[in-house]
Write a protein that holds these residues in place. Structure first.
Motif, short mmCIF file in Angstrom:
data_model
loop_
_atom_site.label_atom_id
_atom_site.label_comp_id
_atom_site.label_asym_id
_atom_site.label_seq_id
_atom_site.Cartn_x
_atom_site.Cartn_y
_atom_site.Cartn_z
N SER A 37 3.84 -3.85 -1.36
CA SER A 37 2.40 -4.04 -1.21
C SER A 37 1.64 -3.48 -2.40
N GLY A 38 0.42 -3.98 -2.53
CA GLY A 38 -0.48 -3.44 -3.53
C GLY A 38 -1.39 -2.41 -2.90
N GLY A 39 -2.63 -2.36 -3.37
CA GLY A 39 -3.58 -1.38 -2.84
C GLY A 39 -3.37 -0.02 -3.48
N GLY A 40 -4.18 0.92 -3.07
CA GLY A 40 -4.15 2.24 -3.70
C GLY A 40 -3.13 3.19 -3.11
N THR A 41 -2.87 3.07 -1.82
CA THR A 41 -2.05 4.05 -1.10
C THR A 41 -0.65 4.28 -1.71
N ASP A 65 1.78 -9.48 -1.21
CA ASP A 65 0.56 -10.29 -1.38
C ASP A 65 -0.02 -10.06 -2.76
N ARG A 67 -3.78 -10.93 -5.35
CA ARG A 67 -5.11 -11.50 -5.54
C ARG A 67 -4.95 -12.60 -6.58
N ASN A 77 -2.14 -6.98 -8.31
CA ASN A 77 -1.07 -6.10 -7.79
C ASN A 77 0.11 -6.09 -8.74
N GLY A 128 1.26 -2.18 3.73
CA GLY A 128 0.13 -1.26 3.82
C GLY A 128 -0.80 -1.83 4.87
N MET A 129 -1.91 -1.17 5.09
CA MET A 129 -2.88 -1.69 6.07
C MET A 129 -4.28 -1.29 5.62
N GLY A 130 -5.21 -2.23 5.74
CA GLY A 130 -6.59 -1.93 5.39
C GLY A 130 -7.34 -1.32 6.57
N HIS A 134 -6.13 -5.35 8.44
CA HIS A 134 -5.36 -6.40 7.76
C HIS A 134 -4.10 -5.79 7.18
N THR A 135 -3.11 -6.66 7.01
CA THR A 135 -1.90 -6.25 6.29
C THR A 135 -1.50 -7.40 5.40
N ALA A 136 -0.73 -7.11 4.35
CA ALA A 136 -0.49 -8.10 3.30
C ALA A 136 -1.88 -8.66 2.94
N ARG A 168 -6.75 -15.03 -2.18
CA ARG A 168 -5.52 -14.24 -2.03
C ARG A 168 -4.32 -15.13 -1.83
N LYS A 191 -7.23 5.03 9.76
CA LYS A 191 -6.15 4.03 9.82
C LYS A 191 -5.21 4.31 10.99
C1 6PG Z 1 -3.41 -5.44 -1.20
C2 6PG Z 1 -2.44 -5.17 -0.10
C3 6PG Z 1 -3.05 -4.78 1.16
C4 6PG Z 1 -3.13 -3.27 1.18
C5 6PG Z 1 -4.26 -2.81 2.07
C6 6PG Z 1 -4.45 -1.31 1.98
O1 6PG Z 1 -3.05 -6.09 -2.12
O2 6PG Z 1 -4.55 -4.98 -1.10
O3 6PG Z 1 -1.15 -5.43 -0.25
O4 6PG Z 1 -2.48 -5.27 2.32
O5 6PG Z 1 -1.90 -2.73 1.56
O6 6PG Z 1 -5.43 -3.45 1.67
O7 6PG Z 1 -4.95 -1.00 0.75
P1 6PG Z 1 -5.22 0.49 0.31
O8 6PG Z 1 -3.89 1.14 0.17
O9 6PG Z 1 -5.92 0.37 -1.01
O10 6PG Z 1 -6.05 1.10 1.38
#
Ligand code: 6PG
Length: 220
Positions: A37-41, A65, A67, A77, A128-130, A134-136, A168, A191
């Motif tokens: 997964s992407g995102g910051g976590t 996933d 963008r 990502n 991850g999860m927003g 949402h996930t992915a 996306r 979360k």
């Molecule tokens: C992405 C993800 C997405 C991410 C969540 C959590 O590309 O954004 O893969 O599903 O895991 O949005 O994002 P954070 O870790 O930034 O809260």
């Protein structure tokens, strides 16, 4: 849910667990396949993973996933994972991105659906999860996202996020579900509440609850 005192401890434990999965997959099949997964976590986790001494040249990495932005854009990502994970020892790994043709969103989808067949039956999916559940890139109330959770094909779909970048690309549920291990990494009390309430509120993450074998959580 495995709860950790600090994010640092969570990352250390998850890093060891991922290393174990990679080693075993290479031992058994000669290669390991990860969908990340992407995102910051997970950024710091990826940094820790990059330092591990593994046969990274036998590791194929795909994205859960993406963008639909150029691969050198801030929100990509692929860019994040290349710059953080594919460094140090891990630079020998192969990363297969979800943006192969930035000129055409539809044609790109056809290309990546073929390309990602080799990542089918992955050894590990890290979700991850927003904050909205949402996930992915499977978002609440978005019709293509709903199809991602219901239809077998295509393996990968173009979906819509509520915020920029809106276009996306997401793996669908059947693709994710074929992985040997599916882990979820989340942080913060909000979360945790979202995850606990996901069945009742029908947040997209609830579609994966049965498949997720390990949830890594810390409030910090
Ligand atoms: C992405 C993800 C997405 C991410 C969540 C959590 O590309 O954004 O893969 O599903 O895991 O949005 O994002 P954070 O870790 O930034 O809260």
């Amino acid at each position: 849910m495995i709860e950790f005192q600090t994010k640092e401890r969570l990352e250390k434990s998850l890093c060891d667990r991922i290393a174990e999965i990679i080693r075993l997959a290479i031992q058994e099949k000669g290669c390991a396949k990860l969908l990340l997964s992407g995102g910051g976590t997970p950024k710091e986790l990826y940094h820790k993973l990059s330092a591990l001494k593994l046969d990274w040249n036998k590791v194929k990495i795909g994205l859960v996933d993406e963008r639909f932005v150029p691969i050198d854009a801030t929100h990509s990502n692929q860019k994040m994972i290349s710059e953080i994970l594919l460094q140090d020892s891990a630079k020998e790994a192969t990363l297969i991105g979800l943006v192969q043709n930035i000129e055409n969103y539809t044609e790109n989808l056809e290309t990546v659906n073929k390309l990602y067949e080799e990542l089918n039956e992955a050894d590990l999916v890290l979700l991850g999860m927003g904050a909205d559940g949402h996930t992915a890139s499977i978002f609440p109330g978005d019709p293509p996202s709903i199809q991602c959770t219901q239809d077998q094909l295509p393996l990968i779909r173009n979906t819509n996020a509520p915020s920029e970048p809106k276009r996306r690309i997401s793996l669908n549920k059947p693709f994710i579900s074929k992985a040997k291990h599916i882990f979820l990494m989340i942080t913060g009390d909000h979360k945790r509440q979202v995850f606990i309430q996901c069945d009742e509120k029908k947040y997209p993450i609830h579609c994966f609850k049965e498949e997720i074998s390990e949830v890594y959580f810390t409030t910090n």
